[in-house]
Scaffold this motif. Structure first.
Motif, short mmCIF file in Angstrom:
data_model
loop_
_atom_site.label_atom_id
_atom_site.label_comp_id
_atom_site.label_asym_id
_atom_site.label_seq_id
_atom_site.Cartn_x
_atom_site.Cartn_y
_atom_site.Cartn_z
N ASP A 44 -5.48 -55.69 -10.41
CA ASP A 44 -5.94 -54.41 -10.95
C ASP A 44 -6.14 -53.38 -9.84
OD1 ASP A 44 -5.89 -55.33 -13.52
OD2 ASP A 44 -8.02 -55.83 -13.61
N ALA A 45 -6.72 -53.83 -8.71
CA ALA A 45 -6.93 -52.91 -7.60
C ALA A 45 -5.60 -52.43 -7.03
CB ALA A 45 -7.75 -53.60 -6.51
N LEU A 46 -4.64 -53.34 -6.91
CA LEU A 46 -3.31 -52.97 -6.41
C LEU A 46 -2.66 -51.98 -7.35
CD1 LEU A 46 -0.63 -55.23 -4.83
CD2 LEU A 46 -0.01 -53.87 -6.81
N LEU A 47 -2.70 -52.27 -8.64
CA LEU A 47 -2.04 -51.41 -9.61
C LEU A 47 -2.69 -50.04 -9.65
CD1 LEU A 47 0.26 -51.37 -11.59
CD2 LEU A 47 -1.28 -52.28 -13.35
N THR A 48 -4.02 -49.98 -9.53
CA THR A 48 -4.72 -48.70 -9.51
C THR A 48 -4.25 -47.85 -8.34
OG1 THR A 48 -6.68 -49.61 -10.60
CG2 THR A 48 -6.98 -47.60 -9.30
N TYR A 49 -4.13 -48.46 -7.15
CA TYR A 49 -3.67 -47.71 -5.98
C TYR A 49 -2.24 -47.21 -6.16
CZ TYR A 49 -1.66 -46.66 -1.50
OH TYR A 49 -0.99 -46.03 -0.50
N TYR A 50 -1.33 -48.10 -6.57
CA TYR A 50 0.08 -47.71 -6.69
C TYR A 50 0.24 -46.61 -7.74
CZ TYR A 50 2.11 -51.20 -3.57
OH TYR A 50 2.49 -51.93 -2.46
N ARG A 51 -0.48 -46.71 -8.85
CA ARG A 51 -0.40 -45.67 -9.86
C ARG A 51 -0.87 -44.32 -9.32
NH1 ARG A 51 -2.97 -48.87 -15.10
NH2 ARG A 51 -1.02 -49.84 -15.86
N SER A 52 -1.99 -44.33 -8.59
CA SER A 52 -2.51 -43.07 -8.06
C SER A 52 -1.55 -42.44 -7.07
CB SER A 52 -3.88 -43.29 -7.42
OG SER A 52 -3.77 -44.12 -6.26
N GLU A 53 -0.91 -43.26 -6.25
CA GLU A 53 0.06 -42.73 -5.29
C GLU A 53 1.32 -42.22 -6.00
OE1 GLU A 53 0.31 -42.46 -1.48
OE2 GLU A 53 -1.55 -41.91 -2.45
N LEU A 54 1.73 -42.90 -7.07
CA LEU A 54 2.88 -42.42 -7.84
C LEU A 54 2.57 -41.06 -8.47
CD1 LEU A 54 4.09 -45.72 -9.52
CD2 LEU A 54 5.41 -44.31 -7.93
N VAL A 55 1.37 -40.92 -8.97
CA VAL A 55 0.97 -39.63 -9.54
C VAL A 55 0.94 -38.56 -8.45
CG1 VAL A 55 -0.92 -38.36 -10.62
CG2 VAL A 55 -0.32 -40.65 -11.45
#
Length: 652
Positions: A44-55
């Motif tokens: 979940d922490a990894l996915l949260t970071y990658y999503r924020s960077e994609l945005v």
């Protein structure tokens, strides 16, 4: 400026204008911190970071085209090279390797009287000798450009890079920040060659990641790949303009917010020899991925450890949230280094069909470094990170010796011909608890020029820079806190590869140039470094107009110490003559005498349509290898003795 240098700069600059209005913004990326990266605590922490960077990086044309980050595989922290210019021959499988004991993938391998090559979508196996014979041809039915091989005992690993990626394992400048739709796959095919007349495909492994390079040492293969997330992408619709761009941007941000774990991390699919799926899943687990506190984009650089004797099931996988460019390895250390000159983003504001193509250009360039401990043949452990100013021209710019990493860099990006005055440096770093920490640096090499070649010899280094003349610098690195310039030589032209041939002599493969820096033909130079403070050029040999892959790929060069014979392929042409249309393709042999002179041993000519990729040797023969087949020649004079064609290969 030479025409080749102009073409090279233009090629790099062109990369900034791909993908519908995206560009590389030099200097916009944050540099790596010299601290210890930490693993993500959960998926979940990894996915949260990658999503924020994609945005954060989303544009009207997609998301994820972010700053280039990267890696270079590095040599051991223990001294293994002699401080003198000891002679270096080819490696145990015929490849001209960078570090002793660490084999590198190449398009051709020779071992135990066999030659392996990949041509016409097949693994070709040839019995070497004066009259080479084809033993078998195993069709792998997986078309690929740039296939590379590694050989361990009776197994051959075929590495097949996928579509648009740029493999620069052996040097050169590249941008790994190309858009997501240019991402590629990496396919591995493991072949049993215990019976070379009947090879068998054992299994395959496919990663949806871009291939950087691999190394084989002490029975362990380390495969280095990089991947970028691929969420669904929306582009502006007609009529193109700000409203359509705003709609596309919002759609891409929405896709970024809902990106799945399968979209942000690479996946791996393993199949048996018949093509049946054995396993499918993440190529790396979430807790095996590390990251910094500062944003580093959304690319994932992955190091996969394999034991070919046990097949293609990974023994270990470790990753970092960054990208990768170069690979340099030793038996017990791996450094991944990437030159950063920016992120991808809009060209100075909203992009419309009428908007001018502009982008801010700065002179800020840094190279990031991440270190891994590879002392164990079954695991790869992250060891630390750091950064240095400037960019590295290729993997030969790095070296590890006596517990220190040395990195040669140039300040201005290669395309910035009109920017600030360029110069080069050698930075020394040490692996400490808080990362890779600078202990010393030598600045000011080649003002107004760029690095074209580097070679390290223990606590000695030679650096070639060029613009109009070729300064060959000799550096004393014995004190890691105070590297110093020991000697300098200026000669016409430049060398792009340097090779030790013994007796304190260094062979340079490069180009001759006139007083204005215009390239006028290939040349081989012999430098005498017996007096480190006053290096000299003892001889040089002109080869005429043409091109050799050995200029920019050291694996295309070979040296036979017993015969003092240098080998390289060359395509010769004379501008304005028939040769410019039908050039000569030759294997060149050059003798390096004990007296310090160069002489041409022979030129083995092949068909004008058959470009030679590699020239290898054994005890008695020289082998010119092309996609069409293998031609053998006597090692004493390069006179042809026999040849064999590859089935399905190009006609000669």
């Amino acid at each position: 400026m030479s025409s080749r240098r102009s073409r090279t700069a233009g090629t790099v600059a062109a990369l900034a204008l791909v993908a519908g209005g995206l560009t590389l913004l030099p200097g916009a990326a944050p540099p790596a911190l010299a601290d210890t990266l930490v693993p993500y605590q959960s998926c979940d922490a990894l996915l949260t970071y990658y999503r924020s960077e994609l945005v954060r990086t989303a544009t009207p044309y997609g998301a994820g085209g972010v700053a280039s980050g990267g890696f270079v595989m590095e040599d051991s922290a223990r001294p293994k090279a002699a401080s003198a210019l000891a002679v270096a021959g080819s490696g145990p499988t015929g490849t001209n390797i960078q570090e002793r004991g660490v084999d590198e993938p190449d398009s051709v391998k020779t071992v135990g009287g066999l030659l392996f090559a990949f041509s016409a979508d097949a693994l070709q196996i040839v019995r070497t000798g004066a009259r080479p014979t084809l033993l078998s041809s195993l069709a792998l039915k997986t078309p690929a450009y740039g296939a590379e091989l590694l050989v361990q005992d009776d197994r051959v690993l075929v590495v097949l890079p996928g579509g648009g990626g740029m493999n620069i394992a052996s040097g050169g400048v590249a941008s790994s920040s190309l858009p997501t739709d240019l991402a590629s796959t990496t396919r591995l095919m493991l072949v049993d060659v215990a019976d070379p007349t009947a090879p068998k495909l054992l299994e395959s492994l496919e990663l949806d990641a871009r291939y950087l390079s691999a190394r084989l040492s002490e029975g362990a293969v380390r495969l280095v790949t990089a991947s970028t997330p691929a969420p669904s992408t929306t582009s502006p619709a007609e009529p193109y303009g700000p409203p359509q761009e705003k709609t596309a941007l919002e759609a891409n941000r929405a896709a970024a917010r809902s990106a799945t774990l399968e979209q942000v991390l690479p996946t791996a699919v393993r199949r048996d020899g018949s093509g049946q799926v054995v396993s499918r899943g993440p190529a790396v687990e979430c807790d095996s991925v590390r990251h910094t506190s500062a944003p580093q984009g959304v690319s994932t650089l992955l190091v996969t450890t394999l034991d070919l004797g046990k097949g293609l099931e990974p023994q270990d996988r470790t990753a970092v949230t960054t990208d990768g460019d170069l690979v340099y390895a030793s038996a017990d250390r791996l450094y991944v280094a990437t030159s950063r000159w920016g992120t991808t983003g809009p060209l100075g504001g909203p992009v419309t069909s009428n908007a001018p193509i502009t982008a801010p250009i700065t002179d800020r360039v840094t190279t990031e470094l991440h270190a891994f401990d590879t002392t164990s043949p079954t695991t790869t452990r992250y060891a630390g990170s750091g950064s240095v100013p400037g960019y590295v021209y290729g993997r030969w710019a790095l070296s590890s010796y006596a517990g220190h990493l040395r990195v040669a860099t140039t300040t201005s990006p290669p395309w910035d011909e009109g920017g600030p005055i360029s110069s080069s440096s050698v930075t020394v770093l040490q692996e400490r608890a808080d990362g890779l920490v600078e202990t010393g640096r030598l600045d000011g090499l080649g003002p107004g020029e760029r690095i074209f070649a580097v070679r390290y010899f223990g606590d000695l280094a030679t650096v070639v820079t060029f613009r109009q003349t070729d300064p060959l610098y000799v550096l004393d690195l014995s004190d890691p806190t105070a590297p110093r310039l020991q000697g300098e030589l200026k000669v016409p032209g430049f060398s792009t590869y340097l090779h030790p041939v013994g007796d304190d002599r260094l062979l340079g493969i490069g180009q001759d140039a006139d007083a204005d820096g215009r390239v006028i033909g290939l040349q081989v130079s012999l430098f005498d470094l017996s007096d480190r403070s006053r290096p000299t050029q003892s001889d040089r040999l002109s080869l005429g107009e043409g091109y050799s892959p050995a200029l920019y790929d050291s694996r295309a060069f070979g040296y036979d110490p017993e015969r003092r014979l240098a080998l390289l392929p060359m395509t010769s042409y004379d501008a304005g003559s028939a040769k410019s249309v039908n050039p000569d393709n030759e294997a060149i042999g050059i003798r390096v005498s004990e007296a310090g002179t160069l002489s041409l041993v022979g030129r083995l000519a092949l068909d004008p349509q058959t470009q030679i990729d590699r020239v290898l040797h054994d005890d008695t023969q020289v082998y010119a290898v092309s996609r069409a087949g293998v031609t053998a020649a006597g090692a004493d004079d390069l006179s042809r003795t026999g040849s064999v064609d590859f089935p399905g290969g190009p006609t000669r």
